[in-house]
Scaffold this active site. Structure first.
Site, PDB file in Angstrom:
ATOM      1  N   GLU A 123      30.199   7.544  75.012  1.00 38.13           N
ATOM      2  CA  GLU A 123      30.328   7.303  73.575  1.00 38.13           C
ATOM      3  C   GLU A 123      31.372   6.204  73.356  1.00 38.13           C
ATOM      4  OE1 GLU A 123      31.487  10.650  71.126  1.00 38.13           O
ATOM      5  OE2 GLU A 123      30.957   9.575  69.312  1.00 38.13           O
ATOM      6  N   GLY A 263      40.656  12.182  73.313  1.00 39.61           N
ATOM      7  CA  GLY A 263      40.999  13.570  73.619  1.00 39.61           C
ATOM      8  C   GLY A 263      40.003  14.230  74.554  1.00 39.61           C
ATOM      9  N   ALA A 264      38.725  14.173  74.175  1.00 38.45           N
ATOM     10  CA  ALA A 264      37.704  14.826  74.980  1.00 38.45           C
ATOM     11  C   ALA A 264      36.332  14.353  74.513  1.00 38.45           C
ATOM     12  CB  ALA A 264      37.790  16.340  74.854  1.00 38.45           C
ATOM     13  N   MET A 265      35.304  14.713  75.278  1.00 35.35           N
ATOM     14  CA  MET A 265      33.963  14.221  74.970  1.00 35.35           C
ATOM     15  C   MET A 265      32.922  15.307  75.170  1.00 35.35           C
ATOM     16  SD  MET A 265      32.182  11.756  73.922  1.00 35.35           S
ATOM     17  CE  MET A 265      30.434  12.006  73.662  1.00 35.35           C
ATOM     18  N   GLU A 266      32.045  15.425  74.164  1.00 38.87           N
ATOM     19  CA  GLU A 266      31.103  16.545  74.077  1.00 38.87           C
ATOM     20  C   GLU A 266      29.798  16.352  74.849  1.00 38.87           C
ATOM     21  OE1 GLU A 266      31.894  14.429  71.509  1.00 38.87           O
ATOM     22  OE2 GLU A 266      30.147  13.986  70.263  1.00 38.87           O
ATOM     23  N   HIS A 299      36.314  22.175  69.228  1.00 38.26           N
ATOM     24  CA  HIS A 299      35.685  20.988  68.648  1.00 38.26           C
ATOM     25  C   HIS A 299      34.546  20.484  69.538  1.00 38.26           C
ATOM     26  CE1 HIS A 299      35.783  17.093  66.383  1.00 38.26           C
ATOM     27  NE2 HIS A 299      35.339  16.622  67.544  1.00 38.26           N
ATOM     28  N   GLU A 300      34.823  20.311  70.814  1.00 42.46           N
ATOM     29  CA  GLU A 300      33.786  19.767  71.713  1.00 42.46           C
ATOM     30  C   GLU A 300      32.640  20.767  71.849  1.00 42.46           C
ATOM     31  OE1 GLU A 300      34.232  16.756  72.098  1.00 42.46           O
ATOM     32  OE2 GLU A 300      36.380  16.708  71.689  1.00 42.46           O
ATOM     33  N   HIS A 303      30.333  20.693  68.865  1.00 41.24           N
ATOM     34  CA  HIS A 303      29.446  19.523  68.851  1.00 41.24           C
ATOM     35  C   HIS A 303      28.072  19.841  69.444  1.00 41.24           C
ATOM     36  CE1 HIS A 303      31.471  16.073  67.228  1.00 41.24           C
ATOM     37  NE2 HIS A 303      32.432  15.994  68.127  1.00 41.24           N
TER      38      HIS A 303
END
Ligand code: TRP
Ligand code: ZN
Length: 869
Positions: A123, A263-266, A299-300, A303
């Site tokens: 992303e 932060g992070a990726m889903e 959050h992730e 998603h």
């Protein structure tokens, strides 16, 4: 800064893709010197037009075949970042062979190496760095991924979906094949290969399916994985209960990676996290750190529905997934801990950082209508204001209808790539409400201002609220139309009782006009209005409250958020008058009303500790700056210090009492009441040290020496580092580093603490930190800990000699060729130059112009050129 490739993309130019990708098979052959990627795309025409593939700038394209035939030079043309393939049958198989050097990829986009592992970040437009592909979210495909690598170096091979095959190859190599049955856009693709350990647990879904959960890290970090696993299980359960959303595969993996831009990726079933956002242990992680990790894990995970199953049609719709998902994770955090504290924290972030963004040169609507580099649009506006917009819909519809709208959205658009309008349409359909005007929240930038006045007619028992709304001009938007603003209000009588409005204590007014009058009947006395309860809309609200009224609301408002807010308003008024006095070279007594208010809070032992700590925290320098006409950094800094010292001196005994009274008993535990206890304890310790008395220093030393958890160690260390006791600060800083030098995540906290000190010496300190053994330009967490924190250091950065600005410009120029996404974030403090006095403006502009004179990435170019325009 001539930037030929910095083209602007417009929402109005959106065209659906000519071809779909029905399925894709990828084979990654990972070798130390280079990696080859073979991709087979099964494409099918959907609309007239040419086949456009993105990529070819970063990966070397070795070969392209159409239905097994080599594509010759005449068969395609390269235009900017695109390959346009001239003549393709309506159904075809494309084969693309590319070669990459992940070990040299410092951008941390596409395929790269972090410590000893391979990982990906696709992303928003990273997939095109791996292979040629229609790299846009409205092309959704079924991915099968084969990974081949050395077995000793990379025993773990992961991708999205289910593991369908694995085995041995020659020369000590092995392979794994993963298949993801869910159609997804390329930005959700992920691959990881490394020497990783994992912990495993499971979750049984509401329909009784067992899901295997794994969390992977390098061996040295395995002791920090447990908390995130629990957070994942809590998230899965919560999403079933609150939204009826069930997980859809039999496996869910999380991988912790040290070098990560965000932060992070889903990624579908293979979330990749910045180590700092997933690894936690009581001795290394503060309470705030634990809370942040729980929220990001949630959050992730969320998603998977709001983003993956239903995704975005194009990147202008980014807030469709991000705003909704932030709203969902904030609801989750409220349910897991203190709702009042969570709301206070969210609003604080919004009002300091997002409002400042919305008032600056990169201000943009929640749905932007143009961009140069989409990475620059992962902003507080898209995320936090986007979440506020969803929250307003929730407020307007109520929880029940909102849930029906969400159910309809997920059901109707499952497997599709859609727009913000599609989301709002579902909310309209289930509620019968017309949200046409409400859509302006998606299209108009800027923070609306509400000016409220009132009138009371004793003869008829009628009370009137007069509301005027306006919104400042933002780049490209001179005139704004009125917003649809849910304004939650309550009315309090002077005896502390509350008037019931339509049977409820809070009424939500629909503010839709530029000027509007609201009438309340049967009002027996002139009431004190409690306005914008729970911060029901992301606006600035003015009402001519007297200090007595604010003190009254602090004690009597039934809305917890507004009780805190009344205290903040009172403190703001007093701080602002101190700022004025300092600017006039006068000495002004700090209004005893604030001392009295603080004293009442300190005496109120029934008040939740975490809430008390929030109420006793003065508005930050950043918030004072955001609310100033012209930002006088020194005056703001001095005023806040002075008020803190006056409060500390006046209430010293009370702070000491509360400090001792709330000393935590027993060993550290991460749960509600002990978190609040530590927050209040550390707050008291900070005030005690603000008295600058030696006995307070002793308390700090003692707490530091005895702490069994990072919240208390950091609380003591931060208090002394931000105090004038520099010798003790240096001594404890050295001791701290000695103890934690092997733990990068703790060292980052140590770096950022030193870089954030509001003082003359900070620039020299930051320069030396860049030379420190612990620093590493290639690691974004380090760069953020030093440069990011320095940009927030108030008078440390905004020096009168402008050396802070020159320094930051040099570092941005140095960083941009390595990591454009990160460089573009680090430049932010300079872009706010218009808010400062003339001399500072000139220095900040000069720094920006020096950056602008360099050859720049699209990322930095967009931010710098917009801020100089
Ligand atoms: N979608 C991610 C999130 O909000 C954001 C993200 C992670 C990202 N890594 C990125 C965005 C890199 C741009 C570039 O959860
Ligand atoms: Zn997100």
């Amino acid at each position: 800064m001539s930037q030929d490739n910095a083209k602007t993309v417009y929402l109005k130019d959106y065209q659906p893709p000519a071809f779909s990708v029905e399925s894709v098979e990828l084979t990654f052959s990972l070798f130390e010197e280079q990696c080859q990627v073979r991709s087979n795309l099964h494409i099918k025409r959907q609309h007239p037009g040419q086949l456009v593939l993105n990529g070819g700038q970063h990966a070397e394209v070795l070969r392209v075949e159409v239905n097994g035939e080599l594509l010759h030079e005449s068969g395609y043309r390269v235009s900017g970042e695109d390959w346009v393939i001239e003549a393709v049958p309506d159904e075809a198989t494309l084969t693309v062979l590319t070669q990459l050097q992940p070990q040299n990829n410092t951008t941390l986009e596409g395929l790269y190496k972090s410590s000893s592992m391979y990982c990906t970040q696709c992303e928003a437009e990273g997939f095109r760095q791996i292979t040629l592909y229609p790299d846009r979210p409205d092309v959704m495909s079924v991915f099968t991924t084969r990974i081949e690598a050395d077995k000793a170096l990379y025993p773990v091979l992961l991708s999205n979906g289910n593991l369908v095959e694995q085995g041995e190859l020659e020369n000590g190599r092995h392979f794994a094949v993963w298949h993801d049955p869910f159609r997804k856009p390329s930005y959700l693709f992920a691959l990881v290969a490394g020497d990783l350990q994992h912990i495993e647990d499971s979750f049984t879904t509401m329909s009784g399916r067992a899901v295997t959960l794994r969390l992977y890290t390098e061996a040295r970090n395995i002791s920090k994985t447990e908390f995130a696993m629990g957070a994942l299980q809590r998230s899965m359960k919560w999403d079933e209960e609150a939204y009826g959303r069930e997980y859809d595969l039999d496996l869910f993996n999380i991988v912790a990676v040290d070098d990560f831009n965000m932060g992070a990726m889903e990624n579908k079933s293979l979330n990749i996290f910045n180590s700092s956002c997933v690894l936690a242990r009581a001795d290394t992680t503060t309470d705030a750190g634990f809370q942040r990790i729980e929220a990001i894990v949630a959050h992730e995970y969320f998603h998977n529905w709001s983003g993956n199953r239903v995704t975005c049609r194009d990147w202008f719709q980014l807030s469709l997934k991000e705003g909704f998902t932030v709203f969902r994770d904030s609801q989750f955090s409220s349910d897991m801990g203190s709702a009042a504290v969570k709301r206070i924290e969210d609003v604080t972030l919004l009002r300091t950082a997002q409002f400042a963004e919305d008032a600056g040169p990169t201000s943009h609507p929640v749905r932007p209508d143009n961009y140069m580099e989409i990475s620059n649009f992962y902003t507080l506006t898209i995320y936090e204001k986007g979440a506020e917009v969803v929250r307003m819909i929730h407020t307007l519809l109520g929880a029940e209808l909102f849930r029906q709208g969400s159910d309809l959205y997920f059901e109707r658009f499952d497997g599709q790539a859609v727009t913000c309008d599609d989301f709002v349409r579902c909310m309209e359909e289930v509620s019968g409400r017309d949200l046409t005007q409400f859509m302006r929240w998606y299209t108009q930038a800027g923070t609306p201002r509400l000016q409220v006045t009132d009138e009371y007619d004793a003869a008829t028992g009628t009370y009137y609220l007069d509301v005027r709304q306006s919104c400042p001009a933002t780049p490209g938007q001179e005139q704004k139309l009125p917003f649809h603003i849910p304004l939650a209000v309550g009315l309090l009588y002077p005896d502390g009782t509350e008037h019931h409005l339509q049977g409820d204590s809070t009424l939500v007014l629909d503010v839709t006009e530029a000027e509007q009058r609201f009438m309340f009947k049967g009002i027996t006395q002139r009431p004190i209005p409690s306005l914008l309860r729970g911060f029901s809309a992301p606006v600035k609200l003015d009402y001519p409250y007297s200090r007595e009224e604010l003190s009254f609301l602090m004690s009597h408002d039934t809305d917890g958020f507004n009780r805190w807010e009344a205290g903040q308003r009172l403190a703001m008024a007093i701080l602002q008058e101190q700022i004025g006095a300092i600017q006039a070279g006068e000495e002004l007594e700090v209004d005893p009303a604030l001392i009295a208010a603080f004293e009442r809070v300190l005496d109120d032992t029934d008040l939740d500790y975490a809430v008390a700590a929030k109420v006793l925290t003065l508005p930050s320098e950043a918030y004072l700056a955001e609310n100033a006409q012209v930002i006088d950094v020194e005056a703001i800094h001095q005023a806040r210090r002075r008020v803190r010292k006056v409060l500390a001196d006046a209430l010293c005994a009370r702070f000491r009492e509360r400090y001792h009274a709330t000393e935590p008993d027993g060993v550290y535990a991460f749960h509600g009441s002990s978190i609040g206890q530590r927050a209040l304890n550390n707050l008291c310790l900070g005030y005690l040290l603000a008295t600058e008395r030696e006995e307070a220093l002793e308390l700090v030393r003692q707490q530091y020496a005895e702490a069994d958890n990072m919240t208390d160690s950091m609380g003591a260390l931060a208090a002394v580092v931000h105090s004038p006791f520099t010798t003790v600060a240096d001594e404890l800083l050295e001791q701290f580093y000695g103890r934690w030098s092997e733990d990068a995540l703790v060292v980052n906290q140590w770096l950022s603490l030193q870089a954030s000190v509001a003082g003359e010496g900070t620039l020299a300190k930051v320069q030396s930190l860049l030379q420190h053994a612990a620093f590493d330009w290639r690691n974004p967490n380090k760069v953020r800990s030093v440069l990011g924190a320095y940009g927030q250091s108030s008078v440390g950065f905004h020096r009168a000699d402008g050396a802070g600005y020159e320094f930051l410009a040099d570092q941005v120029i140095h960083l941009d060729p390595m990591n454009p996404q990160l460089a573009s974030r680090m430049v932010t403090p300079l872009t706010r130059w218009r808010r400062y006095p003339a001399a500072r403006q000139a220095q900040m502009r000069a720094a920006l112009e020096r950056i602008a004179a360099q050859p720049l990435s699209k990322d930095v170019y967009e931010i710098v050129s917009k801020s100089l325009a």
